[in-house]
Design a protein around this motif. Structure first.
Motif, short mmCIF file in Angstrom:
data_model
loop_
_atom_site.label_atom_id
_atom_site.label_comp_id
_atom_site.label_asym_id
_atom_site.label_seq_id
_atom_site.Cartn_x
_atom_site.Cartn_y
_atom_site.Cartn_z
N THR A 155 0.84 -1.18 0.00
CA THR A 155 0.00 0.00 0.00
C THR A 155 0.89 1.24 0.00
OG1 THR A 155 -1.63 -1.18 1.34
CG2 THR A 155 -1.84 1.22 1.23
N THR A 156 0.62 2.14 -0.91
CA THR A 156 1.36 3.40 -0.94
C THR A 156 1.01 4.21 0.30
OG1 THR A 156 1.34 3.41 -3.35
CG2 THR A 156 1.79 5.50 -2.27
N THR A 157 2.01 4.81 0.92
CA THR A 157 1.79 5.67 2.08
C THR A 157 2.40 7.03 1.78
OG1 THR A 157 1.95 5.77 4.49
CG2 THR A 157 3.87 4.91 3.32
N THR A 158 2.34 7.92 2.72
CA THR A 158 2.84 9.28 2.53
C THR A 158 4.31 9.26 2.12
OG1 THR A 158 1.38 9.89 4.34
CG2 THR A 158 2.97 11.53 3.64
N ALA A 159 4.66 10.12 1.16
CA ALA A 159 6.04 10.20 0.67
C ALA A 159 6.93 10.92 1.67
CB ALA A 159 6.07 10.94 -0.67
N LEU A 160 8.21 10.60 1.61
CA LEU A 160 9.22 11.32 2.38
C LEU A 160 9.18 12.80 2.00
CD1 LEU A 160 12.03 8.77 1.69
CD2 LEU A 160 11.44 9.48 3.98
N GLY A 161 9.71 13.65 2.86
CA GLY A 161 9.80 15.06 2.54
C GLY A 161 10.85 15.34 1.48
N ALA A 162 11.84 14.44 1.35
CA ALA A 162 12.91 14.60 0.37
C ALA A 162 13.29 13.23 -0.18
CB ALA A 162 14.11 15.25 1.03
N ALA A 163 13.54 13.18 -1.49
CA ALA A 163 13.99 11.94 -2.12
C ALA A 163 15.38 11.59 -1.58
CB ALA A 163 14.04 12.12 -3.63
N ARG A 164 15.64 10.29 -1.39
CA ARG A 164 16.93 9.86 -0.87
C ARG A 164 17.27 8.44 -1.32
NH1 ARG A 164 17.45 11.81 4.77
NH2 ARG A 164 15.75 13.25 4.88
N LEU A 165 18.55 8.19 -1.38
CA LEU A 165 19.11 6.88 -1.72
C LEU A 165 20.23 6.60 -0.73
CD1 LEU A 165 19.79 4.51 -3.77
CD2 LEU A 165 21.27 6.14 -4.90
N SER A 166 20.39 5.35 -0.35
CA SER A 166 21.47 4.92 0.55
C SER A 166 21.40 5.61 1.91
CB SER A 166 22.84 5.15 -0.09
OG SER A 166 22.94 4.40 -1.27
N HIS A 167 20.20 5.83 2.40
CA HIS A 167 19.97 6.41 3.71
C HIS A 167 19.84 5.27 4.73
CE1 HIS A 167 16.32 5.70 1.44
NE2 HIS A 167 15.69 5.47 2.57
N THR A 168 19.60 5.61 5.97
CA THR A 168 19.36 4.59 6.98
C THR A 168 17.95 4.75 7.54
OG1 THR A 168 20.17 5.91 8.84
CG2 THR A 168 21.79 4.56 7.67
N SER A 169 17.41 3.66 8.04
CA SER A 169 16.12 3.72 8.73
C SER A 169 16.24 2.91 10.01
CB SER A 169 14.99 3.17 7.85
OG SER A 169 15.15 1.80 7.62
N THR A 170 15.68 3.46 11.08
CA THR A 170 15.76 2.82 12.39
C THR A 170 14.41 2.89 13.07
OG1 THR A 170 18.05 3.56 12.59
CG2 THR A 170 16.96 2.82 14.61
N TRP A 171 13.90 1.73 13.49
CA TRP A 171 12.66 1.71 14.27
C TRP A 171 13.00 2.14 15.68
CZ3 TRP A 171 10.91 -0.77 18.66
CH2 TRP A 171 9.54 -0.63 18.91
N LEU A 172 12.22 3.10 16.20
CA LEU A 172 12.44 3.61 17.55
C LEU A 172 11.42 3.02 18.51
CD1 LEU A 172 12.98 7.36 16.60
CD2 LEU A 172 14.73 5.62 17.03
N PRO A 173 11.74 2.88 19.79
CA PRO A 173 10.80 2.34 20.77
C PRO A 173 9.50 3.15 20.88
CG PRO A 173 13.00 2.41 21.69
CD PRO A 173 13.05 3.11 20.37
N THR A 174 9.50 4.38 20.40
CA THR A 174 8.29 5.21 20.42
C THR A 174 7.30 4.79 19.34
OG1 THR A 174 9.30 6.78 18.89
CG2 THR A 174 9.57 7.22 21.26
N GLY A 175 7.69 3.84 18.47
CA GLY A 175 6.83 3.41 17.38
C GLY A 175 7.05 4.20 16.11
N LYS A 176 8.00 5.09 16.12
CA LYS A 176 8.32 5.90 14.94
C LYS A 176 9.53 5.31 14.23
CE LYS A 176 6.49 9.93 17.24
NZ LYS A 176 6.78 11.14 17.97
N VAL A 177 9.70 5.71 12.97
CA VAL A 177 10.86 5.30 12.19
C VAL A 177 11.68 6.54 11.88
CG1 VAL A 177 11.67 4.27 10.02
CG2 VAL A 177 9.65 3.34 11.18
#
Length: 166
Positions: A105-127
Motif C-alpha cells: 500500500t502506498t503511504t505518505t512520501a518522504l519530505g525529500a527523495a533519498r538513496l542509501s539512507h538509513t532507517s531505524t525503528w524507535l521504541p516510540t513506534g516511529k521510524v
C-alpha cells in the motif's frame, strides 16, 4: 548456519537482484524486494519470500514502485515500511508491505527523495530516516515516520540537522 559457521547453497530466486531490500518477517520468512538486474536498468518492483523451514522461494505481491537502494523497516504492527531509493531517478515515495495479505500500500512520501539512507525503528513506534544522497550531494537531514500516533502514517522533517562530530 550459525551453529556450524558454514554456508549452504540455496535455490535461486526468480529474479536477479542487486541493491534490493531484505528483511526478516515475524513469521520467520525473509522478504526480498526490488533491486536491479543490470547496470542502467530500471529497478524492478517484484518481491519474493524465502522460507527457511522449507528452503523454498515463493512469489508475493509486487511493490507499487520499483526501487533499489531503499530501506526496509519492520514496524511493531508486523508491516514493513519501504522508503526512498532509486529508479532512474531519486525517490521520495514510500509503501507498506502487509505479510498477512502479501500486498503493498502506498503511504505518505518522504519530505525529500533519498538513496542509501538509513532507517531505524524507535521504541516510540516511529521510524527515523537519516542521511543519504539525493543526486547532487549528500544530505544531513532526518525525518520521522509515525504509524498512527498523532500524525497518522506521515513523515515529519526534523528541524535539527545531523552535525559532524568535532
Amino acid at each position: 548456519d550459525p551453529a556450524t559457521g558454514l554456508w549452504s547453497l540455496l535455490p535461486s530466486m526468480a529474479s536477479i537482484r542487486s541493491g534490493h531490500i531484505a528483511i526478516l518477517l515475524p513469521n520467520g520468512k525473509v522478504l526480498i524486494a526490488g533491486g536491479i538486474a543490470s547496470s542502467f536498468s530500471a529497478a524492478n518492483a517484484t518481491a519474493e519470500l524465502y522460507n527457511p523451514a522449507t528452503g523454498n522461494w515463493q512469489a508475493t505481491g509486487s511493490m507499487n514502485t520499483g526501487r533499489q537502494g531503499a530501506t526496509a523497516t519492520l514496524l511493531s504492527n508486523g508491516k514493513v515500511l519501504v522508503a526512498g531509493g532509486y529508479n532512474l531517478g531519486y525517490l521520495a515515495s514510500a509503501e507498506l508491505y502487509d505479510p498477512t495479505t502479501g500486498t503493498w500500500t502506498t503511504t505518505t512520501a518522504l519530505g525529500a527523495a533519498r538513496l542509501s539512507h538509513t532507517s531505524t525503528w524507535l521504541p516510540t513506534g516511529k521510524v527515523l530516516i537519516t542521511g543519504g544522497s539525493f543526486g547532487s550531494g549528500i544530505t544531513n537531514r532526518a525525518e520521522l515516520y509515525d504509524v498512527g500516533l498523532g500524525f497518522s502514517n506521515s513523515w515529519r522533517p526534523q528541524i535539527a540537522a545531523i552535525t559532524s562530530p568535532l
